[in-house]
Every structure is written in C-alpha cells, then in structure tokens.
Design an enzyme around this catalytic site. Structure first.
Site: not given
Length: 428
Positions: A63, A65, A95, A152, A232, A305, A309, A324
C-alpha cells in the site's frame, strides 16, 4: 555503456539452478555475463565476498497510499523503503483516494511513479470506487498497465458481482488477487479470537472470517477458469483449502506475510495499535501450519501487505487504531531468520517465494539472473545479526511490533535496471 561487476559473491538464482560463488557483469540494464573470474576494467566493482547475490525481490502486496493519504506514505517514500528492503518490483493496491479503478487512474499512478527507484506494477480495483456494485473496465485497465485486479481492503461480498468479475478477468487473462474476509462475520473484532483477546477484553476475529471467503473464491474461480491469488493467508484451513485446489489442478496460489509466519497472538503484550493488522496475528497452531505450507509448496509467495499509518492513528487501543503493519523493509530479514535459519526453507526456496514465484504469478520476466535478463539484483549479508530499528526506515510508517527484534539478512545493495538504488553504507 555503464557497467557494474559484482565479484566473489555467492549467487543464489533458483530459476537457473545456481547456488555457487561466481561473478556477475551488468552492462546497462541487463545481465551481461555470469561466470567465474570475470574481468572488466571499465566496470564499477562491488566486492561481494562473503555475501549472497540474488534476484531482486517482488512484493505482490503493498500500500503506497498515494493519492489521497500522503501523510501515511507517498510513492517516493514507499519505493525508497522497497529499495531498502531489497524489493525491486512492487504491486500497489488500489484502495487509495480516489480508488485506482480506471485506465486513466492506472496511467496517473504510473506517471507519478516514473522516477521511482523500483518498478511499480499497479493493481486495479474490481469494482468502481471499490463499492462492490459495478465492475470496472478490466480490459482497459490491463491495457493501461494493470498487472492484476483486487478489491484489497475488503472483499467483493456480492457473489454475483464477484462471479462476473472472475469471468471477465479470465477473458482478459489477468489474475484476481482476493482479500478473503467475510465482512458480516467480523462483527467489530480487532484481534484474533482466543485466550489473549479475552485477557485483553477485546472483541475477536475468528478464522472463519477468512476461511469462508477462501472457500467461496476457490469455488468461483474454478467455475470461471480464472487465475486466483489469495492474499495475506493467515489460517491453517486456508492452507488446507489451497492444497485441495492445487490437487484439483486449479490455478490458485497463496501468499503469507512475514508477521503471520513470525508472530502468534499470544505474543501480543498489550492493547496497542502496533499489534492490529488484518488478518490478525493468529494462534501458534496457525503459525506452524503456515510455515509448513510454505515448506511444502502449498503457499507460493511471501508478500508484506505493507500498510503504513500515521503515528497518532496507531498509538492507541486496538479498538480505535486502524488495521495495518509496515513490512517491506524487513521482509527478507524476517524470512531468512524465521524460515531459513529455523530449517523450514533453504535460502533458494526463500528466493523462490519472494522473487521467482511472484514473477510467475504476475507473468513478468523477472526473478531470473540469466544472461540477457533485466539486472534487478540484491546483495545481502546473512552472517551479521542486527536489530530492526524503525529510525532507519525510509517509509513514513513505523507501525510494527518488530521494533528491536534481532534478525539476520541485511540488504546491503539493491540494483534496479542496472543502477544502484540503495547501498547500506549510505543509509540515512
């Protein structure tokens, strides 16, 4: 012509059955020669004596972001983190905000990543806005550069919509990456259902949350004739179901994240957001089953994965913190420490799980250091123990329970397209 000569390294290249000390000559972006005692007076020489040389790692599940959540991570910080971890190709999940759900947004992501130090291989959303209702233009996204499809962060819970997506993916010959989570069964859970959840007074997430969708998606992919990759995987029954699918000759693969083969829920020391991930840390029995499934070839790949954050978001109770964990900068070290040093895998098998097999799943010409192939190469020190230190991370995210953990397998050099993009000596 730019050239790099890697001397005296122990080459581990399972795609070509090589496990020996030799030299590698890189010219421009290609492997020019693999042999003993290569000389090239024009080349930059890297002495890799006592070190291991391997194809660059491929992370199927990351990810970044960006766009929309740049305070968590950006393409720049995420790809630098990848280079730090020896990952030369990454697949960012869709996402973001807006969701990567069209050919235009695939192109925009690739434009944003054009100067990234590693290869960025986008994954497109299954439904528009990831709302689970209307299919995206799968053919157009593939044409624009998407390497796979995924919803996802959530599952496509409407089985009819998912069925249509699988049929279209099969028609377009693009793999479906499935996030296996029955949202209706989560029921507010924040960690694995078990004794530790009861001890901490936290609502639990049962294995069935994952297993129900794993079973559904395997059955649906069989009907559609679609290539299915299960993301995952965290439970022992996920491994059982994937084994059954393989025995039927289905095109089904599975990945395991380092945190799921390293840590169990009984090692959670407190109610803190750094321990909150989705799927959650499972039982010892699940951890052992996943290690065995990797050993036995049931699970095909190791992916992270990687989910960064902000510190404030994670520095609170699991009831409030987002799911996460970051992982791209220490995935190889955890794999080597927990799987190779403990006898579950050989180093060659670890490279298969982290490079060769991911390349096969994506149908890309990587994970191979034969003459003429793309020069995506890493050099690692396997003999020196060190502690994971988030202060050394290039990622904006520091959300990991592995701070201070002693590991082996430090990435010393990362080369992408024949260019050095990371060297340990230059670590910030």
């Amino acid at each position: 012509m730019s050239a790099i000569l890697i001397k005296n390294g122990h080459l581990v290249d399972p795609a070509n059955q090589k496990d020996e000390v030799c030299d590698i000559l890189i010219q421009d972006d290609k492997i020019a020669k693999v042999a003993a005692n290569i000389t090239d007076n024009e080349a930059q020489v890297i002495d890799a004596a006592g070190k291991y040389v391997m194809p660059g790692l491929i992370d199927l599940h990351v990810h970044l972001r960006e766009p929309g959540f740049e305070y968590k991570e950006t393409i720049e910080t995420g790809t630098k983190a990848a280079a730090h971890g020896g990952v030369t190709s990454i697949c960012p999940m869709p996402n973001t905000k807006p969701v990567i759900d069209s050919a235009e947004r695939i192109k925009d992501l690739l434009k944003r990543a054009k100067d990234a130090p590693v290869h960025v291989l986008p994954i497109g959303a299954v439904t528009i806005g990831q709302e689970g209702k209307e299919l995206t233009d799968i053919a157009a996204m593939k044409e624009a550069g998407a390497v796979a499809l995924s919803e996802d962060g959530k599952s496509v819970m409407d089985t009819l919509v998912f069925r249509k997506a699988l049929w279209k993916a099969a028609e377009c010959n693009i793999p479906m990456f499935s996030h296996c989570e029955d949202k209706s069964l989560v029921d507010g859970g924040v960690m694995n259902a078990g004794a530790k959840a009861k001890e901490l007074g936290l609502p639990g997430i049962t294995n069935a949350v994952e297993d129900v969708i794993v079973a559904r998606d395997i059955i649906m992919s069989k009907e559609a004739g679609c290539q299915l990759h299960l993301c995952h995987c965290s439970t022992k029954d996920s491994a059982v179901l994937i084994k059954m699918a393989k025995e039927q000759g289905l095109s089904v693969t599975g990945e395991v994240c380092p945190h799921h083969f390293t840590m169990s829920d009984d090692q959670i020391t407190e109610d803190h957001g750094r321990f909150k991930m989705n799927p959650p840390l499972r039982s010892k029995e699940d951890v052992e089953a996943l290690r065995g499934a990797l050993r036995d070839g049931i699970m095909d790949a190791i992916s992270t994965d990687h989910a960064p954050h902000g510190a404030k978001e994670k520095n609170q109770s699991m009831k409030k913190a987002p799911f996460g964990i970051v992982g791209i900068e220490n995935s190889f070290a955890l794999g080597y420490t927990e799987l190779v040093k403990k006898g579950y895998l050989t180093l060659s098998q670890l490279v298969e799980k982290m490079s060769v097999n991911p390349a096969k799943i994506l149908h890309i010409d990587k994970g191979n250091l034969a003459q003429g192939r793309t020069a995506d190469v890493i050099i690692a020190d396997l003999s020196t123990e060190y502690a994971i230190d988030t202060n050394d991370f290039f990622s904006k995210g520091k959300n990991t329970p592995f701070e201070g953990k002693k590991v082996y397998g430090r990435i010393e050099t990362t080369i992408v397209d024949g260019k050095i993009v990371y060297q340990f000596e230059s670590e910030k």
